[in-house]
Design an enzyme around this catalytic site. Structure first.
Site, PDB file in Angstrom:
ATOM      1  CB  ILE A   1      36.738  38.952  40.566  1.00 32.63           C
ATOM      2  CG1 ILE A   1      35.424  37.871  41.023  1.00 32.63           C
ATOM      3  CG2 ILE A   1      37.739  38.368  41.692  1.00 32.63           C
ATOM      4  CD1 ILE A   1      35.481  36.616  40.558  1.00 32.63           C
ATOM      5  N   GLY A   2      38.549  41.437  42.054  1.00 34.68           N
ATOM      6  CA  GLY A   2      39.704  42.037  42.288  1.00 34.68           C
ATOM      7  C   GLY A   2      39.862  43.601  42.074  1.00 34.68           C
TER       8      GLY A   2
ATOM      9  N   GLY B   1      38.608  46.143  43.832  1.00 36.84           N
ATOM     10  CA  GLY B   1      38.764  46.878  45.119  1.00 36.84           C
ATOM     11  C   GLY B   1      37.398  46.907  45.726  1.00 36.84           C
ATOM     12  CE  LYS B   2      33.159  43.032  43.913  1.00 36.41           C
ATOM     13  NZ  LYS B   2      34.081  42.419  43.320  1.00 36.41           N
TER      14      LYS B   2
ATOM     15  CE1 TYR C   1      36.589  30.150  41.267  1.00 34.57           C
ATOM     16  CE2 TYR C   1      36.811  29.805  43.466  1.00 34.57           C
ATOM     17  CZ  TYR C   1      36.646  30.633  42.352  1.00 34.57           C
ATOM     18  OH  TYR C   1      36.447  31.928  42.450  1.00 34.57           O
TER      19      TYR C   1
ATOM     20  CD  GLN D   1      25.483  32.452  40.154  1.00 37.50           C
ATOM     21  OE1 GLN D   1      26.872  32.507  39.979  1.00 37.50           O
ATOM     22  NE2 GLN D   1      25.046  33.483  40.764  1.00 37.50           N
TER      23      GLN D   1
ATOM     24  CG  ASP E   1      32.400  43.514  48.611  1.00 40.46           C
ATOM     25  OD1 ASP E   1      32.078  43.681  47.550  1.00 40.46           O
ATOM     26  OD2 ASP E   1      33.080  42.811  49.185  1.00 40.46           O
ATOM     27  NE  ARG E   2      30.228  40.482  43.246  1.00 36.86           N
ATOM     28  CZ  ARG E   2      30.795  40.929  42.238  1.00 36.86           C
ATOM     29  NH1 ARG E   2      30.145  41.738  41.520  1.00 36.86           N
ATOM     30  NH2 ARG E   2      32.110  40.801  42.229  1.00 36.86           N
TER      31      ARG E   2
END
Length: 124
Positions: A9-10, A12-13, A43, A54, A77-78
């Site tokens: 995470i984070g 830049g993907k 969260y 998931q 992106d993923r």
């Protein structure tokens, strides 16, 4: 050809995915985070919602990869290919039980078998 960006995470993907897609004049498929109704629940209570999160991601990523494989040069992106890593991490952290992990992995195996059977496009 489908290009997949991967990483933590984070890193830049999303930015990289957009730049590659722009460069290739093709479509970018971004990770479904903003529209995810499960993420805020996760969260607040990861142990209760880890499996649901998931499964949500797996379903979205499966749909994205199928769409991306229908055209040439799309960028994701993923993807579904790295999803099991995050599920195993949730299991290691106690957010997903061993039984839930087993159910998840069997579902993933079925989805991967379906992806292998999609018709292949001829190279350009």
């Amino acid at each position: 050809m489908v290009i997949i960006t991967a990483g933590m995470i984070g890193v830049g993907k999303t930015t990289l995915t957009g730049k590659i897609a722009d460069h290739l004049h093709t479509q970018a498929f971004f990770e479904p985070v903003g529209e995810n109704p499960v993420l805020p629940l996760y969260y607040k209570n990861p142990k209760q919602y880890g499996f649901l999160l998931q499964i949500y991601f797996l379903n979205k990523r499966f749909s994205m990869i199928k769409k991306a494989l229908n055209d040439d040069n799309n960028v994701l992106d993923r993807s579904i290919y790295e999803d099991a890593l995050f599920t195993r991490e949730n299991n290691a952290e106690g957010n997903i039980s061993d039984t839930e992990l087993d159910v998840y992995l069997k579902l993933l195996d079925n989805m991967m078998a379906d992806l292998k059977q999609l018709p292949k496009r001829a190279p350009i």
